[in-house]
Design a protein around this motif. Structure first.
Motif, PDB file in Angstrom:
ATOM      1  N   GLY A   1     -10.687   9.258  -9.696  1.00  0.00           N
ATOM      2  CA  GLY A   1      -9.540   9.664 -10.429  1.00  0.00           C
ATOM      3  C   GLY A   1      -9.019   8.454  -9.997  1.00  0.00           C
ATOM      4  N   THR A   2      -8.965   7.378  -9.038  1.00  0.00           N
ATOM      5  CA  THR A   2      -7.766   6.319  -8.912  1.00  0.00           C
ATOM      6  C   THR A   2      -8.416   5.085  -9.872  1.00  0.00           C
ATOM      7  OG1 THR A   2      -7.491   6.951  -6.936  1.00  0.00           O
ATOM      8  CG2 THR A   2      -7.712   4.534  -7.543  1.00  0.00           C
ATOM      9  N   ALA A   3     -10.218   4.630  -9.937  1.00  0.00           N
ATOM     10  CA  ALA A   3     -10.184   3.575 -10.561  1.00  0.00           C
ATOM     11  C   ALA A   3     -11.088   3.504 -11.849  1.00  0.00           C
ATOM     12  CB  ALA A   3     -11.789   2.694  -9.310  1.00  0.00           C
TER      13      ALA A   3
ATOM     14  N   SER B   1      -3.019   5.454  -3.744  1.00  0.00           N
ATOM     15  CA  SER B   1      -4.049   4.839  -3.994  1.00  0.00           C
ATOM     16  C   SER B   1      -5.031   3.582  -5.249  1.00  0.00           C
ATOM     17  CB  SER B   1      -5.099   6.452  -4.030  1.00  0.00           C
ATOM     18  OG  SER B   1      -4.294   6.687  -5.105  1.00  0.00           O
ATOM     19  N   MET B   2      -3.508   3.506  -5.490  1.00  0.00           N
ATOM     20  CA  MET B   2      -3.867   1.762  -6.586  1.00  0.00           C
ATOM     21  C   MET B   2      -3.862   1.200  -5.866  1.00  0.00           C
ATOM     22  SD  MET B   2      -4.418   3.517  -9.442  1.00  0.00           S
ATOM     23  CE  MET B   2      -4.311   2.354 -10.414  1.00  0.00           C
TER      24      MET B   2
ATOM     25  N   VAL C   1     -14.621  -0.347  -5.725  1.00  0.00           N
ATOM     26  CA  VAL C   1     -15.185   1.553  -5.158  1.00  0.00           C
ATOM     27  C   VAL C   1     -15.768   0.881  -5.143  1.00  0.00           C
ATOM     28  CG1 VAL C   1     -12.829   2.943  -6.322  1.00  0.00           C
ATOM     29  CG2 VAL C   1     -15.713   1.664  -7.527  1.00  0.00           C
TER      30      VAL C   1
ATOM     31  N   THR D   1     -12.317  11.677  -6.442  1.00  0.00           N
ATOM     32  CA  THR D   1     -10.787  10.896  -6.060  1.00  0.00           C
ATOM     33  C   THR D   1     -10.927   9.549  -6.355  1.00  0.00           C
ATOM     34  OG1 THR D   1     -10.085  12.247  -3.829  1.00  0.00           O
ATOM     35  CG2 THR D   1      -9.026  10.060  -4.168  1.00  0.00           C
ATOM     36  N   LYS D   2     -11.704   9.238  -5.856  1.00  0.00           N
ATOM     37  CA  LYS D   2     -12.336   7.720  -6.003  1.00  0.00           C
ATOM     38  C   LYS D   2     -12.558   7.442  -8.417  1.00  0.00           C
ATOM     39  CE  LYS D   2     -14.504   5.670  -1.556  1.00  0.00           C
ATOM     40  NZ  LYS D   2     -15.341   4.614  -1.623  1.00  0.00           N
TER      41      LYS D   2
ATOM     42  N   ALA E   1     -11.689  -3.238 -10.833  1.00  0.00           N
ATOM     43  CA  ALA E   1     -12.011  -1.641 -10.311  1.00  0.00           C
ATOM     44  C   ALA E   1     -13.334  -1.078  -9.449  1.00  0.00           C
ATOM     45  CB  ALA E   1     -11.887  -1.080 -11.466  1.00  0.00           C
TER      46      ALA E   1
ATOM     47  N   THR F   1       0.674  -0.908   0.014  1.00  0.00           N
ATOM     48  CA  THR F   1      -0.180   0.061   0.273  1.00  0.00           C
ATOM     49  C   THR F   1       0.840   1.700   0.175  1.00  0.00           C
ATOM     50  OG1 THR F   1      -0.485   0.106   2.523  1.00  0.00           O
ATOM     51  CG2 THR F   1      -2.095  -1.017   0.856  1.00  0.00           C
TER      52      THR F   1
END
Length: 366
Positions: A227-229, A147-148, A285, A224-225, A281, A142
């Motif tokens: 942008g991550t997933a 965040s990935m 989320v 944010t989520k 992914a 982690t």
């Protein structure tokens, strides 16, 4: 690479098999795109806000230096709370529906679905591992990925599960439906058992998050989520329609697909990787949201035929529409509380799955 004559012959075979419903399929895709836009706008304005759909559109297209049509409160509700939910719901719905369509083409069976055959459970195990062990045993993982870490762990869990399922259920190019379903049940049970062990190890804060997350929810949707997933789901969604001609040829059998110039093994592994990325992914989320991958492709197959060139984009549009609609119902039906979205999809999808089994029982030996 497949030359145009080979690709054209596979497309011709698909059109013949579908009764040449290509014109209907193209019209359906246009109508589904319009329906998606309408449902998204309805979801943005449904709930505890005085803003109408017309007000939201006027505010959206107003100039940046204008005061705007919406009040400050309504702008926060629509742009910071609901819009991320709509965007994330569209991405997840599209990813799950297209993944289901690809799996059904790969296994050549309409009963294949990431949630039913254990792929979602495997992705969930990967995600829960990071949530519970991210600060201890998986701390280097982690720390390195940040965040990935969560979507990547979910991807790995879904990929391993899919590979095991394919190896167990397929022999000499033929997939046994009974073996696929039973193997999926076994893999789901194993993944859920290991997930249960991790939940037992979780602290109170993690338990609260995990309980709601396991039932599926878009309540925690943030930019944010997304942008991550979101990029992972988008890449998978862009890539999977390129499998369409190969899946069309595969429907005629692996030997025939090979003679048409399709690299069957490469297609299998790339398709499995795409499904695992999309499902992983999504699960990372939103938690477990089932039955989208079996309901959407089956409905469309009855309407526009089995040609994957049209089925995959149509599945993306209808999957996005249905999940946005399900999320709207989940947050308004028991307002001010919120019902987990997985309950909504299971309530609709469970009876639908039983209907498919009953419809196919004269064909499928279970």
């Amino acid at each position: 690479m497949v030359d145009h004559s080979i690709a054209g012959s596979s497309g011709l075979m698909a059109r013949k098999a579908a009764g040449d419903r290509s014109a209907r399929a193209r019209l359906a895709i246009v109508l589904l795109a319009i329906l998606l836009a309408a449902v998204a706008l309805f979801s943005l304005t449904a709930g505890a806000s005085d803003a109408s759909a017309f007000d939201a559109l006027r505010d959206w297209f107003s100039s940046s230096d204008a005061e705007g049509v919406l009040s400050a409160r309504d702008r926060i509700i629509i742009y910071d709370i609901r819009l991320p939910r709509v965007v994330l719901g569209a991405l997840i719905g599209a990813a799950l529906a297209v993944s289901g369509a690809v799996m059904q083409g790969l296994f050549r069976n309409p009963l294949a679905d990431p949630g039913i055959v254990g792929v979602s459970a495997g992705a969930g195990l990967g995600a829960v591992s990071v949530i519970v062990l991210g600060g201890t045993a998986l701390a280097p993982f982690t720390t390195l990925l940040g965040s990935m870490a969560l979507p990547l762990a979910a991807f790995i869990g879904g990929l391993v599960t899919t590979l095991i399922l394919y190896q167990v259920a397929t022999r000499q190019g033929r997939t046994s439906v009974a073996t696929m379903l039973l193997a999926g049940i076994a893999l789901s049970a194993l993944a859920m058992a290991l997930t249960g062990v991790l939940i037992y190890m979780a602290d109170d804060r993690q338990l609260r998050d995990l309980t709601f997350w396991q039932l599926g929810s878009l309540a925690g949707a943030t930019w944010t989520k997304i942008g991550t997933a979101g990029p992972i789901m988008l890449i998978a969604l862009v890539a999977m329609p390129f499998f369409a001609r190969g899946l069309n040829a595969l429907s005629l059998g692996e030997a025939t697909a090979g003679h048409l110039g399709i690299q069957v093994q490469k297609l299998k592994y790339v398709a499995i990787a795409g499904v695992s990325a999309a499902v992983g992914a999504s699960v990372a989320v939103s938690g477990g949201i089932g039955f989208v991958g079996i309901v959407v492709p089956h409905l469309l197959r009855l309407t526009i035929g089995p040609d994957n060139r049209y089925l995959l984009p149509a599945s993306a549009l209808l999957g996005a529409t249905l999940l946005i609609l399900a999320d709207t119902v989940s947050r308004t039906i028991v307002a001010p509380a919120e019902l987990p979205i997985g309950i909504i999809t299971a309530t609709v999808g469970g009876p639908f799955f039983l209907w498919i089994l009953l419809r196919k029982r004269g064909v499928i030996d279970l």
